[in-house]
Motif scaffolding. Structure first.
Motif, mmCIF file in Angstrom:
data_model
loop_
_atom_site.group_PDB
_atom_site.id
_atom_site.type_symbol
_atom_site.label_atom_id
_atom_site.label_comp_id
_atom_site.label_asym_id
_atom_site.label_seq_id
_atom_site.Cartn_x
_atom_site.Cartn_y
_atom_site.Cartn_z
ATOM 1 N N ALA A 153 -21.862 42.141 14.619
ATOM 2 C CA ALA A 153 -22.396 41.683 15.630
ATOM 3 C C ALA A 153 -21.781 40.546 15.993
ATOM 4 O O ALA A 153 -22.580 39.985 17.572
ATOM 5 N N ARG A 154 -20.854 39.120 14.956
ATOM 6 C CA ARG A 154 -20.167 38.306 16.194
ATOM 7 C C ARG A 154 -19.075 38.816 16.005
ATOM 8 O O ARG A 154 -18.339 39.620 14.768
ATOM 9 N N LEU A 155 -17.699 37.751 17.038
ATOM 10 C CA LEU A 155 -16.560 38.704 16.280
ATOM 11 C C LEU A 155 -15.889 38.108 14.396
ATOM 12 O O LEU A 155 -14.911 38.777 13.960
ATOM 13 N N TYR A 156 -16.886 36.730 14.400
ATOM 14 C CA TYR A 156 -16.189 36.453 12.485
ATOM 15 C C TYR A 156 -17.061 36.873 12.072
ATOM 16 O O TYR A 156 -16.404 37.182 10.963
ATOM 17 N N ASP A 157 -17.190 37.712 12.141
ATOM 18 C CA ASP A 157 -18.009 39.505 10.626
ATOM 19 C C ASP A 157 -17.319 40.126 10.644
ATOM 20 O O ASP A 157 -16.968 40.873 9.400
ATOM 21 N N VAL A 211 -26.319 55.809 1.765
ATOM 22 C CA VAL A 211 -25.514 56.009 3.288
ATOM 23 C C VAL A 211 -26.441 55.756 4.183
ATOM 24 O O VAL A 211 -25.823 54.019 4.738
ATOM 25 N N ARG A 212 -27.288 54.885 4.395
ATOM 26 C CA ARG A 212 -28.606 55.224 5.162
ATOM 27 C C ARG A 212 -28.714 52.641 4.992
ATOM 28 O O ARG A 212 -28.012 52.360 6.362
ATOM 29 N N ASN A 213 -28.744 53.109 3.659
ATOM 30 C CA ASN A 213 -28.699 51.607 3.367
ATOM 31 C C ASN A 213 -26.797 50.656 3.171
ATOM 32 O O ASN A 213 -27.423 49.886 3.650
ATOM 33 N N ALA A 214 -26.551 51.571 2.473
ATOM 34 C CA ALA A 214 -25.385 50.306 2.959
ATOM 35 C C ALA A 214 -23.888 50.317 4.377
ATOM 36 O O ALA A 214 -23.733 50.036 3.910
ATOM 37 N N ILE A 215 -24.232 52.012 4.959
ATOM 38 C CA ILE A 215 -23.451 52.374 6.368
ATOM 39 C C ILE A 215 -23.373 52.385 6.912
ATOM 40 O O ILE A 215 -23.379 51.491 8.231
ATOM 41 N N LEU A 216 -25.277 53.282 7.218
ATOM 42 C CA LEU A 216 -25.067 53.442 9.030
ATOM 43 C C LEU A 216 -26.148 52.366 9.042
ATOM 44 O O LEU A 216 -26.045 51.767 10.099
ATOM 45 N N LYS A 217 -26.639 51.518 8.575
ATOM 46 C CA LYS A 217 -28.331 50.704 8.707
ATOM 47 C C LYS A 217 -27.945 49.308 7.835
ATOM 48 O O LYS A 217 -28.630 49.233 7.030
ATOM 49 N N PRO A 218 -26.780 48.779 7.335
ATOM 50 C CA PRO A 218 -26.713 47.843 6.305
ATOM 51 C C PRO A 218 -27.944 45.985 7.174
ATOM 52 O O PRO A 218 -27.620 46.270 7.697
ATOM 53 N N LYS A 219 -28.410 45.514 6.173
ATOM 54 C CA LYS A 219 -29.223 43.892 6.487
ATOM 55 C C LYS A 219 -28.029 43.342 6.894
ATOM 56 O O LYS A 219 -27.374 42.711 5.518
ATOM 57 N N SER A 220 -28.282 42.643 7.517
ATOM 58 C CA SER A 220 -27.476 41.366 8.240
ATOM 59 C C SER A 220 -28.421 40.414 7.325
ATOM 60 O O SER A 220 -28.913 40.644 7.500
ATOM 61 N N VAL A 221 -26.773 39.185 7.148
ATOM 62 C CA VAL A 221 -27.815 37.688 6.576
ATOM 63 C C VAL A 221 -28.011 36.868 7.875
ATOM 64 O O VAL A 221 -28.654 36.186 7.899
ATOM 65 N N GLY A 248 -13.558 39.903 3.946
ATOM 66 C CA GLY A 248 -14.675 38.944 4.498
ATOM 67 C C GLY A 248 -15.079 39.638 5.582
ATOM 68 O O GLY A 248 -16.456 38.169 5.486
ATOM 69 N N VAL A 249 -15.519 40.706 5.473
ATOM 70 C CA VAL A 249 -16.227 41.489 6.755
ATOM 71 C C VAL A 249 -17.533 41.678 6.199
ATOM 72 O O VAL A 249 -17.675 41.755 4.903
ATOM 73 N N SER A 250 -18.736 41.186 7.370
ATOM 74 C CA SER A 250 -20.098 41.450 7.054
ATOM 75 C C SER A 250 -20.853 42.457 7.855
ATOM 76 O O SER A 250 -20.471 41.976 9.168
ATOM 77 N N LEU A 251 -21.528 43.091 7.386
ATOM 78 C CA LEU A 251 -22.183 44.417 8.369
ATOM 79 C C LEU A 251 -23.005 43.752 8.420
ATOM 80 O O LEU A 251 -24.026 43.427 7.501
ATOM 81 N N PRO A 252 -23.715 44.412 9.616
ATOM 82 C CA PRO A 252 -23.546 44.714 10.298
ATOM 83 C C PRO A 252 -22.493 44.301 11.399
ATOM 84 O O PRO A 252 -22.789 42.844 11.414
#
Length: 493
Positions: free
Chosen positions: A147-151, A442-452, A141-145
């Motif tokens: 930014a919060r502990l629950y991510d 790599v940029r879109n998926a790993i380095l700069k993924p878009k947050s919910v 259930g990890v969510s990138l990037p």
């Protein structure tokens, strides 16, 4: 006191978020521009028949799979057929069948790539190992990037129990698929590259040169986990979620496009065709902007459009075979080099599926087969054409696609009906022309993924634009990440 949530767009991401939230007691309203739910995983009516809007094969429905887990949480059961032979990929000089069974798959790799058999199998086994590590992390259930502990979800405990798996992911984090090919000296082996590119252009929206290895490993091997035909089509997933939202006290309003979205006095004022109201939280699942910072689409990053053909065939077509073998559910056909229109106005393989036909009441039509075929295209190529030039171009591309299918299967003699649609068609009916997904680099998926999460208060973004990216399964996961973020940030009193 209950919190009110407005979800704009009834695609898989928004409906999953809505269903999970309403189950916990939130007051959920879903507003959808189209007359049917589902978005890119939905359906529409043409010639009194139901055709899929986009996605045709489901993943993650195996027992305790990623999608099965979400539907089980909602007490929903999906009727499906497990596909043992989901797809064939037709290349310039050879053809490969995808099989669920691992041994059958490795035998097929040996048959199709005899020149480099041992290297290809070694490459694929490493790809499978990476994929299993990615799947394990995704299931936390990890969510990138983050930014919060629950991510983090359950990632910390997973990392403790699977240290070698985590090290493997760290080692490959910024690598592309081509990097792994190069490690096995397969980067110049054209037949394998052509096969992988055909798969990646559909699943990762780019080729092996740019595709991030981690998500691509899962996309390329997920057929061993299981692929599924959802009975009556992929739209059933969205319809089940919409029905569940209503059963639990929420509302799903179709044909109600949003015309205004304004934040005032810590509330979102949402104006739509059929409903106007203030909400505590808004989730944008529409894939379009309603003002600055309301959508990831404002970044203007490239995303693919699609050109497609919907057709009905006589059921006599079912008797066709490929080299004595039954037809697969789907085919990817790499266009001949001389078919220049499919390399200039289109991109990637022609993707074809053969499914049972259903009428607008969802009743099976015994003597018909539904065929859908599509190809990626740059949406901008279709925008400035005159009416005459547009119709001419549409006819040329459709004929070229039929010719590619015809070189493999004699479909033309069975066609009862066909109609083509371009990115302009998608723009007219769902409000956006770019429905093919953005490239999983790599940029879109790993380095700069878009947050919910958006940078605006109480506004979240679900769907293919948010992590983990394009595809029905990924969109559903983004919806679950949104639901968790809302529940953690705006808990019920």
């Amino acid at each position: 006191m209950s919190k009110t949530v407005c979800i704009i767009g009834a695609g898989m991401g928004g409906l999953m978020a809505g269903a999970l939230l309403v189950k916990e007691g939130y007051q959920v309203t879903v507003l959808e521009k189209a007359t049917r739910v589902g978005g890119s995983a939905g359906s529409y009516v043409r010639n009194k028949r139901i055709f899929p809007a986009g996605a045709t094969i489901a993943f993650g429905l195996e027992e305790q799979g990623l999608l099965d887990t979400l539907f089980t949480k909602l007490d929903l059961k999906v009727p499906f057929v497990l596909l043992d032979h989901p797809m064939d990929v037709v290349m310039e000089d050879r053809q490969i069948s995808l099989y669920r069974d691992k041994m059958a798959w490795e035998n097929e790799l040996s048959r199709v790539f005899p020149e480099r058999r041992q290297d290809v199998i070694a490459f694929w086994r490493t790809l499978q190992q990476i994929s299993e590590a990615v799947y394990g992390v995704t299931a936390t259930g990890v969510s990138l990037p983050i930014a919060r502990l629950y991510d983090l979800g359950k990632l910390p405990s997973h990392a403790i129990t699977h240290p070698r798996s985590m090290l493997r992911l760290a080692r490959h984090a910024t690598r592309t698929v081509e990097d792994l090919l190069r490690a096995y000296k397969l980067d110049t082996y054209e037949p394998l590259r052509q096969f992988i590119d055909a798969q990646l252009l559909d699943a990762a929206q780019t080729d092996c040169t740019e595709a991030a290895l981690l998500p691509s490993s899962l996309a390329l091997t997920i057929y061993r986990q299981g692929s599924f035909y959802v009975e009556k089509g992929m739209s059933q997933l969205s319809e089940l979620l919409a029905e569940r939202i209503v059963e639990l006290g929420g509302e799903v309003i179709t044909a109600s496009s949003v015309t205004e979205l304004v934040y005032q006095e810590k509330k979102w004022h949402v104006t739509s065709r059929k409903k106007t109201k203030h909400y505590d939280v808004v989730v944008n699942n529409a894939g379009v902007s309603f003002g600055p910072r309301t959508s990831h689409s404002e970044s203007k990053e490239f995303a693919w459009g699609a050109f497609r053909i919907d057709a009905l065939l006589s059921d006599a077509f079912w008797h066709q075979e490929l080299d004595g073998r039954p037809l697969p559910f789907a085919m990817q056909i790499v266009p001949d080099k001389e078919r220049t229109v499919l390399h200039s106005d289109g991109h990637g393989p022609v993707y074809v599926t053969f499914q049972p036909a259903y009428d607008r009441r969802n009743e099976h039509i015994e003597d018909e087969i539904m065929m859908t075929c599509s190809i990626h295209t740059d949406a901008e190529l279709w925008e400035e054409l005159s009416k005459e030039a547009y119709e001419e171009k549409k006819e040329i591309v459709a004929q070229a696609m039929f010719a590619e299918i015809q070189k493999v299967l004699p479909v033309e003699e069975y066609v009862l009906y066909s109609e083509a649609g371009s990115p302009k068609t998608y723009q007219k009916y769902i409000g956006k022309s770019e429905v093919g997904g953005f490239p999983l680099t790599v940029r879109n998926a790993i380095l700069k993924p878009k947050s919910v999460r958006s940078s605006l208060p109480q506004l979240y973004i679900a769907g293919e634009q948010s992590f983990p990216g394009p595809g029905t399964l990924s969109s559903a996961l983004s919806g679950s990440h949104v639901a968790r973020a809302v529940m953690k940030t705006w808990p019920l009193a």
